[in-house]
Design a protein around this motif. Structure first.
Motif, PDB file in Angstrom:
ATOM      1  N   TYR A  62       0.836  -1.209   0.000  1.00  0.00           N
ATOM      2  CA  TYR A  62       0.000   0.000   0.000  1.00  0.00           C
ATOM      3  C   TYR A  62       0.869   1.257   0.000  1.00  0.00           C
ATOM      4  O   TYR A  62       0.562   2.241  -0.692  1.00  0.00           O
ATOM      5  CB  TYR A  62      -0.929   0.022   1.211  1.00  0.00           C
ATOM      6  CG  TYR A  62      -1.966  -1.083   1.216  1.00  0.00           C
ATOM      7  CD1 TYR A  62      -2.562  -1.509   0.025  1.00  0.00           C
ATOM      8  CD2 TYR A  62      -2.360  -1.704   2.406  1.00  0.00           C
ATOM      9  CE1 TYR A  62      -3.505  -2.524   0.023  1.00  0.00           C
ATOM     10  CE2 TYR A  62      -3.307  -2.721   2.404  1.00  0.00           C
ATOM     11  CZ  TYR A  62      -3.873  -3.123   1.217  1.00  0.00           C
ATOM     12  OH  TYR A  62      -4.806  -4.121   1.220  1.00  0.00           O
ATOM     13  N   ASN A  65       2.174   1.788  -3.392  1.00  0.00           N
ATOM     14  CA  ASN A  65       1.119   2.321  -4.252  1.00  0.00           C
ATOM     15  C   ASN A  65       0.905   3.813  -3.997  1.00  0.00           C
ATOM     16  O   ASN A  65       0.735   4.599  -4.930  1.00  0.00           O
ATOM     17  CB  ASN A  65      -0.189   1.566  -4.005  1.00  0.00           C
ATOM     18  CG  ASN A  65      -0.146   0.135  -4.513  1.00  0.00           C
ATOM     19  OD1 ASN A  65       0.787  -0.270  -5.197  1.00  0.00           O
ATOM     20  ND2 ASN A  65      -1.153  -0.643  -4.177  1.00  0.00           N
ATOM     21  N   GLN A 164      -7.585   3.251 -11.131  1.00  0.00           N
ATOM     22  CA  GLN A 164      -7.837   3.155  -9.698  1.00  0.00           C
ATOM     23  C   GLN A 164      -6.700   2.373  -9.039  1.00  0.00           C
ATOM     24  O   GLN A 164      -6.338   1.295  -9.496  1.00  0.00           O
ATOM     25  CB  GLN A 164      -9.171   2.439  -9.442  1.00  0.00           C
ATOM     26  CG  GLN A 164     -10.384   3.148 -10.023  1.00  0.00           C
ATOM     27  CD  GLN A 164     -10.803   4.336  -9.178  1.00  0.00           C
ATOM     28  OE1 GLN A 164     -10.568   4.367  -7.969  1.00  0.00           O
ATOM     29  NE2 GLN A 164     -11.425   5.319  -9.804  1.00  0.00           N
ATOM     30  N   GLN A 166      -5.224   0.832  -5.321  1.00  0.00           N
ATOM     31  CA  GLN A 166      -5.599   0.515  -3.941  1.00  0.00           C
ATOM     32  C   GLN A 166      -4.539   1.037  -2.976  1.00  0.00           C
ATOM     33  O   GLN A 166      -3.353   0.777  -3.118  1.00  0.00           O
ATOM     34  CB  GLN A 166      -5.761  -0.992  -3.761  1.00  0.00           C
ATOM     35  CG  GLN A 166      -6.347  -1.385  -2.417  1.00  0.00           C
ATOM     36  CD  GLN A 166      -6.701  -2.857  -2.322  1.00  0.00           C
ATOM     37  OE1 GLN A 166      -6.280  -3.650  -3.157  1.00  0.00           O
ATOM     38  NE2 GLN A 166      -7.458  -3.232  -1.308  1.00  0.00           N
ATOM     39  N   THR A 167      -4.997   1.777  -1.972  1.00  0.00           N
ATOM     40  CA  THR A 167      -4.077   2.371  -1.001  1.00  0.00           C
ATOM     41  C   THR A 167      -4.319   1.885   0.427  1.00  0.00           C
ATOM     42  O   THR A 167      -3.597   2.261   1.343  1.00  0.00           O
ATOM     43  CB  THR A 167      -4.195   3.902  -1.026  1.00  0.00           C
ATOM     44  OG1 THR A 167      -5.566   4.280  -0.822  1.00  0.00           O
ATOM     45  CG2 THR A 167      -3.715   4.446  -2.371  1.00  0.00           C
ATOM     46  N   TRP A 172      -9.495   3.110  -2.520  1.00  0.00           N
ATOM     47  CA  TRP A 172      -8.939   3.209  -3.871  1.00  0.00           C
ATOM     48  C   TRP A 172      -8.952   4.683  -4.272  1.00  0.00           C
ATOM     49  O   TRP A 172      -9.889   5.414  -3.915  1.00  0.00           O
ATOM     50  CB  TRP A 172      -9.770   2.405  -4.872  1.00  0.00           C
ATOM     51  CG  TRP A 172      -9.811   0.935  -4.588  1.00  0.00           C
ATOM     52  CD1 TRP A 172     -10.486   0.297  -3.579  1.00  0.00           C
ATOM     53  CD2 TRP A 172      -9.138  -0.093  -5.313  1.00  0.00           C
ATOM     54  NE1 TRP A 172     -10.269  -1.049  -3.634  1.00  0.00           N
ATOM     55  CE2 TRP A 172      -9.453  -1.332  -4.691  1.00  0.00           C
ATOM     56  CE3 TRP A 172      -8.306  -0.093  -6.435  1.00  0.00           C
ATOM     57  CZ2 TRP A 172      -8.956  -2.538  -5.148  1.00  0.00           C
ATOM     58  CZ3 TRP A 172      -7.818  -1.297  -6.903  1.00  0.00           C
ATOM     59  CH2 TRP A 172      -8.144  -2.503  -6.261  1.00  0.00           C
TER      60      TRP A 172
END
Length: 305
Positions: A62, A65, A164, A166-167, A172
């Motif tokens: 995450y 990202n 998009q 994902q975090t 998202w």
């Protein structure tokens, strides 16, 4: 119950092997700094460590990202800000060129500058990232965002898809903006072709201020500037909000990373003092067992006669 020499031998041999194995395990623990070498050492602790390691891996992804999205948005925002600066100069020219006191050479000079500003705007719209992917073309990253068609008009080549990323387990975020939204979806004409038309009107000696040709081109140009600047400024504001939320989310992930590392450390980190004490006990036991084993191994029937 009779204890035979064979029983003594087997018992001492097993004791010797077990103690040697324990010492080897303690040596390995000490060298690695771990109290859990296998799940059987501490089943509950091993499960806790594996769960924390899974969380660490997920949180680590995450964070990667978030960093990637933040970099992407920052790069896009730089080009959007450049577009705003170019269009502000376009607006100045639009106001100056709409006065009826300009000579034809002055009008031509403004037209030439507008042509250069269009090129600068196209350069920003067609910007690419470090991997050579178009920033504002949606998912069609392999193409130039805008090109001129056979008629000389600027056209959009990308799509309108938003990526998009994902975090977090439940979050998202969008990582891109498209020129379709920014330039080609406004109520007015797109800024590129509107500017070209206005520049051509300035170059035309017959399209003086007040004539229908000039008025139409000027009005379309000004309307496009207003719509495009509003769209781009709104996107810049949106990017700023996303960046703030990403920063907060990254801080939360970093705190969770520290927590999981603490759990892993507390669960499997070796207590060197306790391990050293156990090692000394085992080493002493090994020496005694070895001495006993030597004595038992040398016994025979004649020793009992």
């Amino acid at each position: 119950m009779r204890v035979t020499i064979q029983n003594l031998y087997t018992h001492n041999l097993n004791s010797l092997q077990n103690t040697t194995s324990d010492i080897a395990r303690l040596n390995q623990m000490t060298s690695q700094g771990l109290s859990i070498l296998a799940p059987s050492d501490d089943p509950i602790g091993a499960v806790r460590v594996m769960a924390s390691e899974r969380d660490l891996a997920a949180v680590g992804q995450y964070v990667k990202n978030i960093d990637a999205v933040s970099t992407s948005l920052g790069r896009a925002e730089t080009h959007l800000s450049s577009m705003v600066e170019v269009q502000l100069r376009m607006r100045e020219i639009g106001v100056l060129a709409s006065t009826g006191t300009l000579s034809q050479p002055d009008r031509m000079a403004y037209a030439v500058e507008l042509d250069e500003l269009v090129k600068s705007l196209v350069s920003s719209i067609n910007a690419k990232d470090d991997g050579g992917n178009s920033i504002f073309a949606g998912n069609r990253v392999e193409v130039d965002t805008v090109i001129k068609d056979a008629t000389g008009k600027y056209v959009y080549q990308g799509d309108n898809n938003k990526r998009q990323v994902q975090t977090s387990p439940s979050s998202w975020v969008e990582s891109n903006a498209t020129a379709q939204d920014l330039l080609f979806s406004n109520a007015s004409q797109d800024i590129l072709n509107a500017t070209v038309d206005f520049s051509n009107a300035l170059k035309d000696p017959t399209a003086t201020v007040g004539t229908p040709a000039f008025t139409t081109a000027s009005a379309a140009f000004q309307a496009s500037l207003d719509d495009t600047l509003n769209s781009i400024n709104a996107e810049i504001t949106n990017f700023g909000g996303i960046q703030n939320s990403l920063a907060l989310m990254k801080t939360s992930h970093e705190e969770m990373t520290l927590f999981n590392k603490q759990v892993i450390g507390e669960t499997q980190e070796l207590d060197y003092a306790a391990a050293t004490a156990e090692f000394n006990v085992k080493l002493t036991a090994l020496k005694v067992t070895q001495a006993t084993f030597v004595q038992v191994s040398s016994l025979s029937l004649f020793d009992h006669m």
